[in-house]
Scaffold this motif. Sequence first.
Motif, mmCIF file in Angstrom:
data_model
loop_
_atom_site.group_PDB
_atom_site.id
_atom_site.type_symbol
_atom_site.label_atom_id
_atom_site.label_comp_id
_atom_site.label_asym_id
_atom_site.label_seq_id
_atom_site.Cartn_x
_atom_site.Cartn_y
_atom_site.Cartn_z
ATOM 1 N N ARG A 1 73.119 -4.306 31.397
ATOM 2 C CA ARG A 1 72.731 -3.181 32.263
ATOM 3 C C ARG A 1 71.681 -3.635 33.280
ATOM 4 N N PRO A 2 71.564 -2.929 34.401
ATOM 5 C CA PRO A 2 70.508 -3.259 35.369
ATOM 6 C C PRO A 2 69.126 -3.014 34.773
ATOM 7 N N LEU B 1 58.354 -1.534 28.344
ATOM 8 C CA LEU B 1 58.667 -2.036 29.677
ATOM 9 C C LEU B 1 59.328 -3.408 29.649
ATOM 10 N N LEU B 2 58.757 -4.345 28.901
ATOM 11 C CA LEU B 2 59.240 -5.722 28.892
ATOM 12 C C LEU B 2 60.361 -5.859 27.868
ATOM 13 N N LEU B 3 61.571 -5.878 28.358
ATOM 14 C CA LEU B 3 62.734 -5.782 27.481
ATOM 15 C C LEU B 3 62.880 -6.974 26.553
ATOM 16 N N GLU B 4 62.528 -8.157 27.012
ATOM 17 C CA GLU B 4 62.628 -9.332 26.151
ATOM 18 C C GLU B 4 61.699 -9.191 24.942
ATOM 19 N N TYR B 5 60.518 -8.673 25.163
ATOM 20 C CA TYR B 5 59.556 -8.473 24.076
ATOM 21 C C TYR B 5 60.041 -7.401 23.115
ATOM 22 N N GLU B 6 60.469 -6.249 23.656
ATOM 23 C CA GLU B 6 60.900 -5.140 22.800
ATOM 24 C C GLU B 6 62.136 -5.527 21.990
ATOM 25 N N SER B 7 63.069 -6.216 22.615
ATOM 26 C CA SER B 7 64.265 -6.646 21.908
ATOM 27 C C SER B 7 63.934 -7.622 20.787
ATOM 28 N N ALA B 8 63.030 -8.566 21.076
ATOM 29 C CA ALA B 8 62.652 -9.566 20.074
ATOM 30 C C ALA B 8 61.894 -8.950 18.911
ATOM 31 N N MET B 9 61.241 -7.813 19.122
ATOM 32 C CA MET B 9 60.464 -7.168 18.071
ATOM 33 C C MET B 9 61.280 -6.113 17.302
ATOM 34 N N THR B 10 62.563 -6.005 17.565
ATOM 35 C CA THR B 10 63.406 -5.027 16.883
ATOM 36 C C THR B 10 63.943 -5.625 15.582
ATOM 37 N N ARG B 11 63.919 -4.820 14.533
ATOM 38 C CA ARG B 11 64.322 -5.260 13.207
ATOM 39 C C ARG B 11 65.263 -4.235 12.577
ATOM 40 N N ILE B 12 66.027 -4.700 11.572
ATOM 41 C CA ILE B 12 66.911 -3.829 10.803
ATOM 42 C C ILE B 12 66.214 -3.441 9.502
ATOM 43 N N ASP C 1 71.871 4.701 33.266
ATOM 44 C CA ASP C 1 72.748 3.541 33.074
ATOM 45 C C ASP C 1 71.968 2.240 33.008
ATOM 46 N N GLY C 2 70.630 2.346 32.950
ATOM 47 C CA GLY C 2 69.789 1.165 32.983
ATOM 48 C C GLY C 2 69.534 0.567 31.611
ATOM 49 N N ALA C 3 68.902 -0.604 31.634
ATOM 50 C CA ALA C 3 68.684 -1.379 30.415
ATOM 51 C C ALA C 3 67.679 -0.722 29.477
ATOM 52 N N HIS C 4 66.663 -0.055 30.010
ATOM 53 C CA HIS C 4 65.629 0.518 29.150
ATOM 54 C C HIS C 4 66.181 1.652 28.288
ATOM 55 N N ILE C 5 66.918 2.557 28.900
ATOM 56 C CA ILE C 5 67.531 3.648 28.132
ATOM 57 C C ILE C 5 68.525 3.081 27.124
ATOM 58 N N GLU C 6 69.269 2.076 27.519
ATOM 59 C CA GLU C 6 70.256 1.479 26.621
ATOM 60 C C GLU C 6 69.597 0.892 25.381
ATOM 61 N N LEU C 7 68.497 0.178 25.552
ATOM 62 C CA LEU C 7 67.828 -0.427 24.400
ATOM 63 C C LEU C 7 67.255 0.651 23.472
ATOM 64 N N GLU D 1 69.820 15.633 35.146
ATOM 65 C CA GLU D 1 69.248 14.365 34.694
ATOM 66 C C GLU D 1 68.618 14.528 33.314
ATOM 67 N N MET D 2 67.897 15.614 33.122
ATOM 68 C CA MET D 2 67.252 15.852 31.839
ATOM 69 C C MET D 2 68.285 15.963 30.717
ATOM 70 N N ARG D 3 69.356 16.709 30.964
ATOM 71 C CA ARG D 3 70.408 16.843 29.947
ATOM 72 C C ARG D 3 71.074 15.499 29.678
ATOM 73 N N GLY D 4 71.212 14.685 30.721
ATOM 74 C CA GLY D 4 71.792 13.361 30.539
ATOM 75 C C GLY D 4 70.933 12.485 29.640
ATOM 76 N N ILE D 5 69.614 12.606 29.778
ATOM 77 C CA ILE D 5 68.706 11.843 28.926
ATOM 78 C C ILE D 5 68.850 12.293 27.472
ATOM 79 N N ILE D 6 68.957 13.604 27.260
ATOM 80 C CA ILE D 6 69.149 14.115 25.900
ATOM 81 C C ILE D 6 70.457 13.575 25.317
ATOM 82 N N ASP D 7 71.515 13.580 26.128
ATOM 83 C CA ASP D 7 72.802 13.069 25.670
ATOM 84 C C ASP D 7 72.712 11.601 25.256
ATOM 85 N N ARG D 8 71.925 10.815 25.975
ATOM 86 C CA ARG D 8 71.836 9.386 25.691
ATOM 87 C C ARG D 8 70.885 9.082 24.540
ATOM 88 N N LEU D 9 69.768 9.802 24.443
ATOM 89 C CA LEU D 9 68.739 9.436 23.474
ATOM 90 C C LEU D 9 68.693 10.330 22.238
#
Length: 474
Positions: A42-43, A263-274, A299-305, A325-333
Motif C-alpha cells: 500500500r502507499p 507512524l514509522l511502519l518498519e518499527y511498528e511492523s517489527a514490534m508486532t507479535r502473535i 487505502d494506505g499502509a497505516h490503516i492496513e497495518l 470517510e468516517m464510516r469507511g474508517i469504521i468499516d476498515r478498523l
Amino acid sequence: MSPSSHRGRGAQGDHELWRRAPERLHFPETGGEAPWDTWRSRPAAQQPDYPDPAALREVTARLRSCPPLVFAGEVDDLRALMGAASRGEAFVLTGGDCAETFAESTADHLRLKIQTILQMAVVLTYGASLPIVKMGRIAGQYAKPRSNDVETRDGVTLPSYRGDAVNSFEFTPRARIPDPTRLMDTYHHASSTLNLIRAFTKGGYADLRLVHHWNRGFTANPAYARYESLAEEIHRAVKFIEAAGVDFDSLRDVDLYSSHEALLLEYESAMTRIDSRTGLAYDCSGHFLWVGERTRDLDGAHIELLARVHNPIGVKLGPTTSADEMRGIIDRLNPEGDPGRLTFITRMGAERIRRVLPGLLEASKADGRPVTWMTDPMHGNTITSSTGYKTRSFDTIMDEVRGFFEAHQDAGTVPGGIHVELTGDDVTEVIGGSENLDDAALGSRYETLVDPRLNHQQSLEMAFQVAQYLATGA
C-alpha cells in the motif's frame, strides 16, 4: 503500566507472546510473510527515505527478536476501559510531549510528566466522579509527521527533522540523514521509560495519600492554589475512609498506559507479535496506537497495518473529514463494532468544531457501531506569535474543548476523553492561562523541538475546566 501477571491473560501467555516472535513463525497462507505485512503493498506516507536498505533490514530483524514493550493482557485491559469510556462509564486522559526526545528520557523529566498526569486525573476524578483512564503520549512518541520533506535556512536546504527516531535536530547534512539504527535506540529508550513508569506508578509514588506532595516545588499561582485546596479535601476524605477501616490497596498504585502515533511502519511492523493463546496479532510497541490526519488514507499502509492488530486504535479526524470517510474508517478498523476497539480523536480547530463535529456525531449514531470520542484541542489551533514563535492560545484551546462537549450534549452522545500535548515543566510555549503568558514571554523557556505544549499550571487549569464540563454537561 498494568502488570500482566495481575490481570488479563496472565504471565504465561504474555511470555509466549515474545518467545514466538515473527521470525520464528511460518505463515504458509501468506507465503511465509507475517500477515500484517500486507501494508507493504500500500502507499505509505510520511516514511523516512533511508539511504541504506540493507542497514534498515538488519535493524528490523534485531527488533523482531526483542522482547515486547507491552503485553497482550495489558492491551486487552485498556481496550475494555476504552469501551467503558465510549458508554460514559469512564473518561480518558491522554497527555505528553508532542515529540519525545532521547535527551529528555530521564527520571526527572518523566517524573514531572507522570506527576502532571496524576494531578490532572485526581482533579477530573474528584470533580466529575468518574474513573479516569490514564494514558501518556509516552515511550514511543519519538517520530513526527511533517508538512514539508525539507527545511531551508539561509539558502541551505536539508531534510526535515522527523523526530529522534529518524534523524537529529541539528541543522547539518549528516544529522538530517535518516538513520535506521535510531529505531533500535527508540526501542531501548521506550523500554527504559516503561520501566520508570512502572517504578513510579507501582512503587508508591502514585499513592493517592500523597496528593499534597505532588504539588511541592512549584511557585504559587491560582491553578496551584486551587489544586492545593482540592488536595486538602481529598486528604480529609481519605483520612475518614482510613479511620473506617477501608482497604487502601486500590489507592496505592495506578495504571498508566502508553500511546503514540504509529507512524514509522518498519518499527511498528517489527514490534508486532502473535499471542500464543488466541493467535491474534498485537503491536507490542505500545498499548494504544493512533493514525494521524496525514496518514489516515483508507487505502494506505497505516490503516492496513493497524487493521490487522488487536490493540485499541485511534484515528485523528480533521475539519475536512466527511461522514462517508468516517464510516469507511469504521468499516476498515472496526467492522464488527467491538466496544473499545476504535477511538476518533477530533482536531478541528476552535473556529470549526461546532460546525463540523455535529454532522459526524449524527452519522456515527446512525451507524450504530460504538466509537470512543476524544478531542485533541491542540493541533487545530497552532499560530505564529508576533515574536516568531510557533504557539497556541490557552483560551482558544479551551474553546475547542468546550465546543467538543457542547456538540456531544446536543447530539446526545458521549464525550469520552481529551488528548493534549503537555509537559511537567514550567515552560513558556502556550500563551495565556492564569499567568497571562504573552508573546514576549514565550522566549524565556521555549524548549519544544516541534509543537508548543501546555506547561504544568496550564495543564491543571485545563483539568479543572474539563471536570466542570463533565459535571455539568458543557
